[in-house]
Design a protein around this motif. Structure first.
Motif, PDB file in Angstrom:
ATOM      1  N   ARG A  67       0.827  -1.211   0.000  1.00 57.27           N
ATOM      2  CA  ARG A  67       0.000   0.000   0.000  1.00 57.27           C
ATOM      3  C   ARG A  67       0.864   1.264   0.000  1.00 57.27           C
ATOM      4  NH1 ARG A  67      -4.592  -1.388   4.619  1.00 57.27           N
ATOM      5  NH2 ARG A  67      -5.968  -2.669   3.306  1.00 57.27           N
ATOM      6  N   ALA A  68       1.978   1.232   0.712  1.00 58.10           N
ATOM      7  CA  ALA A  68       2.841   2.407   0.800  1.00 58.10           C
ATOM      8  C   ALA A  68       3.523   2.702  -0.528  1.00 58.10           C
ATOM      9  CB  ALA A  68       3.892   2.194   1.889  1.00 58.10           C
ATOM     10  N   ALA A  69       3.987   1.661  -1.210  1.00 60.33           N
ATOM     11  CA  ALA A  69       4.769   1.866  -2.424  1.00 60.33           C
ATOM     12  C   ALA A  69       3.905   1.939  -3.679  1.00 60.33           C
ATOM     13  CB  ALA A  69       5.798   0.742  -2.568  1.00 60.33           C
ATOM     14  N   ASN A  70       2.826   1.178  -3.708  1.00 58.64           N
ATOM     15  CA  ASN A  70       2.013   1.102  -4.920  1.00 58.64           C
ATOM     16  C   ASN A  70       0.552   0.886  -4.537  1.00 58.64           C
ATOM     17  OD1 ASN A  70       1.167   0.908  -7.530  1.00 58.64           O
ATOM     18  ND2 ASN A  70       2.553  -0.736  -8.121  1.00 58.64           N
ATOM     19  N   PRO A  71      -0.089   1.922  -4.009  1.00 57.78           N
ATOM     20  CA  PRO A  71      -1.424   1.744  -3.425  1.00 57.78           C
ATOM     21  C   PRO A  71      -2.504   1.304  -4.406  1.00 57.78           C
ATOM     22  CG  PRO A  71      -0.865   4.065  -3.615  1.00 57.78           C
ATOM     23  CD  PRO A  71       0.382   3.305  -3.915  1.00 57.78           C
ATOM     24  N   LYS A  72      -2.317   1.527  -5.706  1.00 60.33           N
ATOM     25  CA  LYS A  72      -3.361   1.211  -6.675  1.00 60.33           C
ATOM     26  C   LYS A  72      -3.198  -0.175  -7.307  1.00 60.33           C
ATOM     27  CE  LYS A  72      -4.148   6.071  -7.876  1.00 60.33           C
ATOM     28  NZ  LYS A  72      -4.159   7.071  -8.973  1.00 60.33           N
ATOM     29  N   VAL A  73      -2.125  -0.899  -6.919  1.00 55.42           N
ATOM     30  CA  VAL A  73      -1.867  -2.175  -7.575  1.00 55.42           C
ATOM     31  C   VAL A  73      -2.873  -3.249  -7.183  1.00 55.42           C
ATOM     32  CG1 VAL A  73      -0.289  -3.142  -5.841  1.00 55.42           C
ATOM     33  CG2 VAL A  73      -0.022  -3.754  -8.254  1.00 55.42           C
ATOM     34  N   ILE A  74      -3.437  -3.141  -5.969  1.00 58.03           N
ATOM     35  CA  ILE A  74      -4.448  -4.089  -5.508  1.00 58.03           C
ATOM     36  C   ILE A  74      -5.783  -3.360  -5.404  1.00 58.03           C
ATOM     37  CG2 ILE A  74      -5.117  -5.732  -3.726  1.00 58.03           C
ATOM     38  CD1 ILE A  74      -2.479  -6.464  -5.071  1.00 58.03           C
ATOM     39  N   PRO A  75      -6.795  -3.754  -6.156  1.00 62.11           N
ATOM     40  CA  PRO A  75      -8.110  -3.085  -6.054  1.00 62.11           C
ATOM     41  C   PRO A  75      -8.674  -3.189  -4.645  1.00 62.11           C
ATOM     42  CG  PRO A  75      -8.011  -4.550  -7.975  1.00 62.11           C
ATOM     43  CD  PRO A  75      -6.794  -4.841  -7.135  1.00 62.11           C
ATOM     44  N   ASP A  76      -9.371  -2.155  -4.235  1.00 63.85           N
ATOM     45  CA  ASP A  76     -10.004  -2.147  -2.913  1.00 63.85           C
ATOM     46  C   ASP A  76     -11.317  -2.922  -3.007  1.00 63.85           C
ATOM     47  OD1 ASP A  76     -10.808  -1.672  -0.370  1.00 63.85           O
ATOM     48  OD2 ASP A  76     -11.230   0.462  -0.645  1.00 63.85           O
ATOM     49  N   ASP A  77     -11.221  -4.207  -2.707  1.00 63.61           N
ATOM     50  CA  ASP A  77     -12.389  -5.078  -2.846  1.00 63.61           C
ATOM     51  C   ASP A  77     -12.598  -5.856  -1.554  1.00 63.61           C
ATOM     52  OD1 ASP A  77     -14.397  -6.768  -3.535  1.00 63.61           O
ATOM     53  OD2 ASP A  77     -13.346  -7.754  -5.191  1.00 63.61           O
ATOM     54  N   SER A  78     -13.528  -5.413  -0.751  1.00 62.35           N
ATOM     55  CA  SER A  78     -13.759  -6.028   0.559  1.00 62.35           C
ATOM     56  C   SER A  78     -14.339  -7.434   0.446  1.00 62.35           C
ATOM     57  CB  SER A  78     -14.700  -5.151   1.396  1.00 62.35           C
ATOM     58  OG  SER A  78     -15.929  -4.977   0.713  1.00 62.35           O
ATOM     59  N   SER A  79     -14.767  -7.823  -0.764  1.00 61.48           N
ATOM     60  CA  SER A  79     -15.360  -9.152  -0.929  1.00 61.48           C
ATOM     61  C   SER A  79     -14.314 -10.243  -1.091  1.00 61.48           C
ATOM     62  CB  SER A  79     -16.288  -9.163  -2.154  1.00 61.48           C
ATOM     63  OG  SER A  79     -15.544  -8.967  -3.355  1.00 61.48           O
ATOM     64  N   THR A  80     -13.049  -9.842  -1.247  1.00 63.62           N
ATOM     65  CA  THR A  80     -11.984 -10.831  -1.425  1.00 63.62           C
ATOM     66  C   THR A  80     -11.865 -11.699  -0.177  1.00 63.62           C
ATOM     67  OG1 THR A  80     -10.760  -9.333  -2.857  1.00 63.62           O
ATOM     68  CG2 THR A  80      -9.535 -11.165  -1.901  1.00 63.62           C
ATOM     69  N   THR A  81     -11.785 -13.004  -0.362  1.00 60.44           N
ATOM     70  CA  THR A  81     -11.667 -13.928   0.764  1.00 60.44           C
ATOM     71  C   THR A  81     -10.532 -14.919   0.500  1.00 60.44           C
ATOM     72  OG1 THR A  81     -14.051 -13.789   1.123  1.00 60.44           O
ATOM     73  CG2 THR A  81     -12.879 -15.592   2.212  1.00 60.44           C
TER      74      THR A  81
END
Length: 322
Positions: A79-93
């Motif tokens: 998150r600190a280095a590349n905050p947009k690389v992982i989509p903000d998806d709370s449904s991920t399990t």
């Protein structure tokens, strides 16, 4: 001579001072009831929260002493280095799976995501993030030499205490320091590499004043040395060429002048004697003023990233016959 000491201290305090009216804005109170402003990790935690690297708990606490898992550390780092690389998806399990997958795809040592993170593995993961595949000891030494990590009771591999679990406050401090030097994450080779101290440093020798230092190779083209005379003393200011801010100063005094001025100078600036040669005394000190424009993020990161190296440079000081 007392007036000379006061004038000298003022001169050293104002060398390359930038932005007199633009101090760093720091909140008067922490948003967390368990992190007071005198907590050692206060500024690191403030940074991490402001950068959306980590969040507090619903009860208004941060829990700075709580240990972190490998998953939590990797999440903070990515998150600190590349905050947009992982989509903000709370449904991920489970929630951490995208971060673990991302790290593994880069070749990092993300071995046991659910396990508590040790200081040793944190060093290896940070080394991975810079593109290096080192074993445990080499990773720790690499982090120490970069100025990104510190030992608990000294600045060596043994005092680093690799098996000790890392806390949330320690984790964000490490990641903030990493962010000062690096703004991207790197792949690592599957082949184990061997770290050499010479990979990071070159020798700086001053033949006029007969001393040498180890300067990071990353400083090449990014600094210059300015010789300033004040009375009978000489002050070698190592200046960042981008911000024009002084990173550190080595002052050369006669023994008699230093003996007379030492108490007054040390009362006004952080100054440490690092060596003697004949009738000369060498004193190392760092600025007490802001040396960059706080409103310019590029300048701030440039200066702060280099300033992390200063303690190691100080430790490398040696008298030279040349």
């Amino acid at each position: 001579m007392k007036s000379l000491g006061k004038a000298l201290a003022v001169t050293l305090l104002t060398i390359c001072y930038i932005g007199t009216n633009s101090g760093v804005s720091i909140a008067d109170e922490t948003p967390f009831k368990d992190v007071l402003s005198n907590h050692w990790g206060y500024s690191h935690i403030q940074w991490a929260v402001e950068q959306d690297v980590v969040e507090g708990y619903p009860d208004g606490t941060f829990k700075p002493k709580r240990t972190v898992t490998q998953s939590e550390f990797l999440t903070m780092l990515i998150r600190a280095a590349n905050p947009k690389v992982i989509p903000d998806d709370s449904s991920t399990t489970p929630w951490e799976e995208p971060y673990i997958t991302y790290a593994r795809n880069l070749g990092w040592k993300a071995t046991s995501p659910k396990k508590k993170l040790t200081r040793g593995l944190a060093a290896q993961l940070l080394a991975n993030a810079t593109g290096k595949n080192y074993d445990l000891k080499d990773s720790i030494q690499y982090m120490l030499d970069l100025g990104l990590a510190q030992g608990i009771s000294g600045n060596n591999i043994e005092s680093y205490q690799a098996n000790q679990e890392i806390t949330r406050a320690e984790a964000v401090a490490l990641i903030e320091r990493f962010s000062m030097k690096y703004n991207e994450l790197h792949n690592v080779s599957p082949s184990l590499e061997i770290y050499s101290h010479a990979d990071l440093f070159h020798k700086y020798t001053n033949s006029t004043y007969h001393f040498r230092l180890e300067i990071p190779k990353s400083w090449d083209t990014r600094y210059e040395v300015r010789d300033q005379s004040v009375g009978n003393s000489h002050h070698l200011n190592f200046v960042n060429t981008m911000t024009q801010g002084t990173l550190f100063t080595i002052s050369v005094w006669s023994k008699s002048d230093w003996a007379e001025q030492e108490e007054e100078i040390k009362g006004q600036i952080p100054a440490v004697q690092v060596g003697e040669r004949g009738n000369q005394v060498y004193v190392f000190h760092t600025p007490t003023d802001v040396q960059y424009d706080p409103s310019n993020d590029n300048a701030k990161n440039e200066y702060q990233g280099m300033f992390l190296d200063v303690q190691n440079i100080k430790s490398s000081f040696q008298i030279s016959d040349k």
